[in-house]
Enzyme design. Structure first.
Site, short mmCIF file in Angstrom:
data_model
loop_
_atom_site.label_atom_id
_atom_site.label_comp_id
_atom_site.label_asym_id
_atom_site.label_seq_id
_atom_site.Cartn_x
_atom_site.Cartn_y
_atom_site.Cartn_z
N LYS A 80 48.53 56.34 40.23
CA LYS A 80 47.30 55.73 39.74
C LYS A 80 46.80 56.59 38.58
CE LYS A 80 44.42 52.41 41.23
NZ LYS A 80 44.72 51.13 41.84
N GLY A 182 33.93 40.27 41.65
CA GLY A 182 34.67 40.50 40.41
C GLY A 182 35.92 39.64 40.40
N HIS A 183 36.97 40.17 39.78
CA HIS A 183 38.22 39.40 39.65
C HIS A 183 38.73 38.93 41.01
CE1 HIS A 183 38.20 41.61 35.80
NE2 HIS A 183 38.78 40.50 35.35
N VAL A 184 38.77 39.85 41.99
CA VAL A 184 39.34 39.49 43.29
C VAL A 184 38.32 38.73 44.14
CG1 VAL A 184 40.42 40.35 45.40
CG2 VAL A 184 40.82 41.53 43.25
P1 NAI Z 1 36.14 44.10 39.36
O1 NAI Z 1 35.67 45.28 38.59
O2 NAI Z 1 36.55 42.88 38.66
O3 NAI Z 1 35.01 43.67 40.43
C1 NAI Z 1 34.24 44.56 41.17
C2 NAI Z 1 32.91 43.83 41.43
O4 NAI Z 1 32.15 44.62 42.36
C3 NAI Z 1 32.05 43.66 40.18
O5 NAI Z 1 31.60 42.32 40.10
C4 NAI Z 1 30.89 44.64 40.41
O6 NAI Z 1 29.68 44.22 39.81
C5 NAI Z 1 30.80 44.61 41.93
N1 NAI Z 1 30.10 45.75 42.53
C6 NAI Z 1 30.18 47.05 42.18
N2 NAI Z 1 29.39 47.79 42.99
C7 NAI Z 1 28.85 46.92 43.88
C8 NAI Z 1 27.94 47.07 44.96
N3 NAI Z 1 27.46 48.24 45.32
N4 NAI Z 1 27.60 45.96 45.65
C9 NAI Z 1 28.07 44.74 45.32
N5 NAI Z 1 28.92 44.54 44.28
C10 NAI Z 1 29.29 45.63 43.57
O7 NAI Z 1 37.31 44.65 40.31
P2 NAI Z 1 38.44 43.81 41.03
O8 NAI Z 1 39.64 43.79 40.21
O9 NAI Z 1 37.86 42.54 41.55
O10 NAI Z 1 38.77 44.77 42.28
C11 NAI Z 1 37.89 44.85 43.37
C12 NAI Z 1 38.40 45.92 44.34
O11 NAI Z 1 39.70 45.54 44.79
C13 NAI Z 1 38.55 47.31 43.74
O12 NAI Z 1 38.27 48.26 44.74
C14 NAI Z 1 40.01 47.38 43.36
O13 NAI Z 1 40.50 48.71 43.32
C15 NAI Z 1 40.62 46.60 44.51
N6 NAI Z 1 41.91 46.02 44.19
C16 NAI Z 1 42.03 45.16 43.13
C17 NAI Z 1 43.26 44.61 42.84
C18 NAI Z 1 43.41 43.59 41.75
O14 NAI Z 1 44.46 42.91 41.71
N7 NAI Z 1 42.43 43.41 40.88
C19 NAI Z 1 44.46 44.99 43.59
C20 NAI Z 1 44.20 45.81 44.74
C21 NAI Z 1 42.97 46.35 44.99
#
Ligand code: NAI
Length: 357
Positions: A80, A182-184
């Site tokens: 990472k 977010g994305h996921v």
């Molecule tokens: P992202 O950055 O698109 O979304 C994260 C979301 O969480 C954002 O909308 C943000 O505003 C929100 N957020 C942050 N702090 C918060 C809080 N205290 N309360 C509520 N919402 C909050 O990230 P993504 O890509 O959706 O990933 C989400 C999680 O999944 C991360 O931990 C990432 O490491 C993990 N992950 C993602 C993968 C992927 O394919 N994108 C793969 C495996 C794990």
């Protein structure tokens, strides 16, 4: 933090710090293991309060990637990287991304970068202008945003949790609480809404909450209260280390199954405490492997059918881990043991990596 001590304790092979005078980039790449193959892991772009916090994050995340790849039966290692932003919310630049790409290139293919929190497909393609060892872009590199596959895998993990608890495999009548849209998280909302589940959602970004309310009839929740929401499944999909021992006592769910990496503050202790409290914790690195399977699978030359099969297999893998945990203190421990067995019986691929060399 004693870095060599941490590396020895977690079994890391290599941790590199890099700064680029021209762009001001400060970044760390941590390679946990290349025992099973090249190590694919996202680049996180984040403002950390301290350098130690960034190091801690990258060490934990990279270790988790080794377990994730092994549980997904991929002949890949775990790594990472993190970019340390001097202040929160700093806009990304092409120069910064290209400097990161040059840093990645010094690993000569041992490390393959991809998306993580704070970067998008454009950033990935900027990095890819400097190195072939990047996946997840749309123009210079391939694979695109892996998040829909991560969401699908997490949903498959939820199916396994219901099966493990001998509950009907039916989302009508179930309430799922999602932290992070977010994305996921947003894609998981779509899948669950389509399956008939009721949703409770929280995000620090009010616009995202509004979108989930409009598109998926979700009920909004204050971000400070989402972990205590009364629900059938709690899905943390924001950042890591959100559930510690105090939170476990206050949960109003009996399943935790989310996509965030490192959901638990102290994985082994907290997973054991969850088990004692009657809460089934689906190990994050088992259920959130969909995105890795997609990008690593493409890297390894797999076709769409095989990729889909492997993402669907997350359900059976999760179920197997949950069943094995019946004899152990926690589901986390069962997942680590499962991964370690895979290290011993090296997964194989008959494919030639697309970007070998
Ligand atoms: P992202 O950055 O698109 O979304 C994260 C979301 O969480 C954002 O909308 C943000 O505003 C929100 N957020 C942050 N702090 C918060 C809080 N205290 N309360 C509520 N919402 C909050 O990230 P993504 O890509 O959706 O990933 C989400 C999680 O999944 C991360 O931990 C990432 O490491 C993990 N992950 C993602 C993968 C992927 O394919 N994108 C793969 C495996 C794990």
């Amino acid at each position: 933090m004693n870095t060599f001590g941490e590396m020895t304790a977690c079994g890391h092979e290599r941790v590199c710090f890099h700064q680029d005078a021209e762009t001001g980039l400060r970044a760390i790449i941590a390679v946990h293991s290349t025992q099973l193959g090249s190590a694919l892991g996202g680049t996180r772009r984040w403002h950390y309060a301290t350098e130690e916090e960034a190091l801690y994050d990258v060490l934990r995340l990279s270790e988790g990637m080794s377990y994730k790849a092994a549980c997904a039966n991929l002949p890949m290692g775990g790594a990472k990287s993190v970019i340390l932003l001097p202040q929160p919310g700093l806009p990304a630049t092409e120069a910064e991304a290209r400097a990161m790409g040059r840093f990645i290139d010094t690993f000569a293919g041992d490390y393959i970068a991809a998306e993580d929190v704070g970067i998008d497909t454009q950033f990935v393609d900027w990095m890819a202008a400097e190195t072939r060892h990047v996946m997840g872009g749309e123009t210079v590199s391939t694979g695109g945003d892996p998040s829909p596959f991560t969401a699908k895998g997490t949903f498959n993990g939820m199916l396994a949790c219901l099966r493990h608890q001998d509950r009907p495999i039916e989302f009508e009548g179930l309430t799922i609480a999602i932290q992070g849209l977010g994305h996921v998280g947003m894609d998981l909302c779509r899948i669950l809404h389509t399956a008939g589940a009721s949703l409770i959602v929280a995000d620090i970004d009010a616009q995202r909450v509004e979108r989930a309310v409009q598109d998926f009839d979700a009920v909004p929740c204050d971000p400070g209260n989402i972990l205590q929401a009364e629900c059938d499944i709690l899905a943390p999909c924001a950042l890591g280390a959100v559930i510690g021992s105090d939170d476990i006592r206050r949960l109003n769910t009996n399943i935790i199954c989310g996509a965030a990496n490192n959901i638990l503050v102290n994985p082994e202790e907290d997973a054991a405490a969850a088990a004692k409290a009657g809460v089934l914790y689906a190990p994050d690195f088992v259920v959130n492997a969909g995105g890795l399977i997609w990008l690593a699978g493409l890297w390894l030359g797999m076709g769409r059918d095989e990729l889909e099969e492997r993402i669907n297999a997350i359900e059976e893998t999760t179920l197997e881990v949950l069943e094995e945990a019946r004899l152990l203190s926690s589901t986390h421990l069962a997942a680590v043991e499962f991964a370690k067995r895979r290290f011993a019986n090296k997964p194989t691929s008959d494919k030639e990596p697309l970007h070998a060399g």
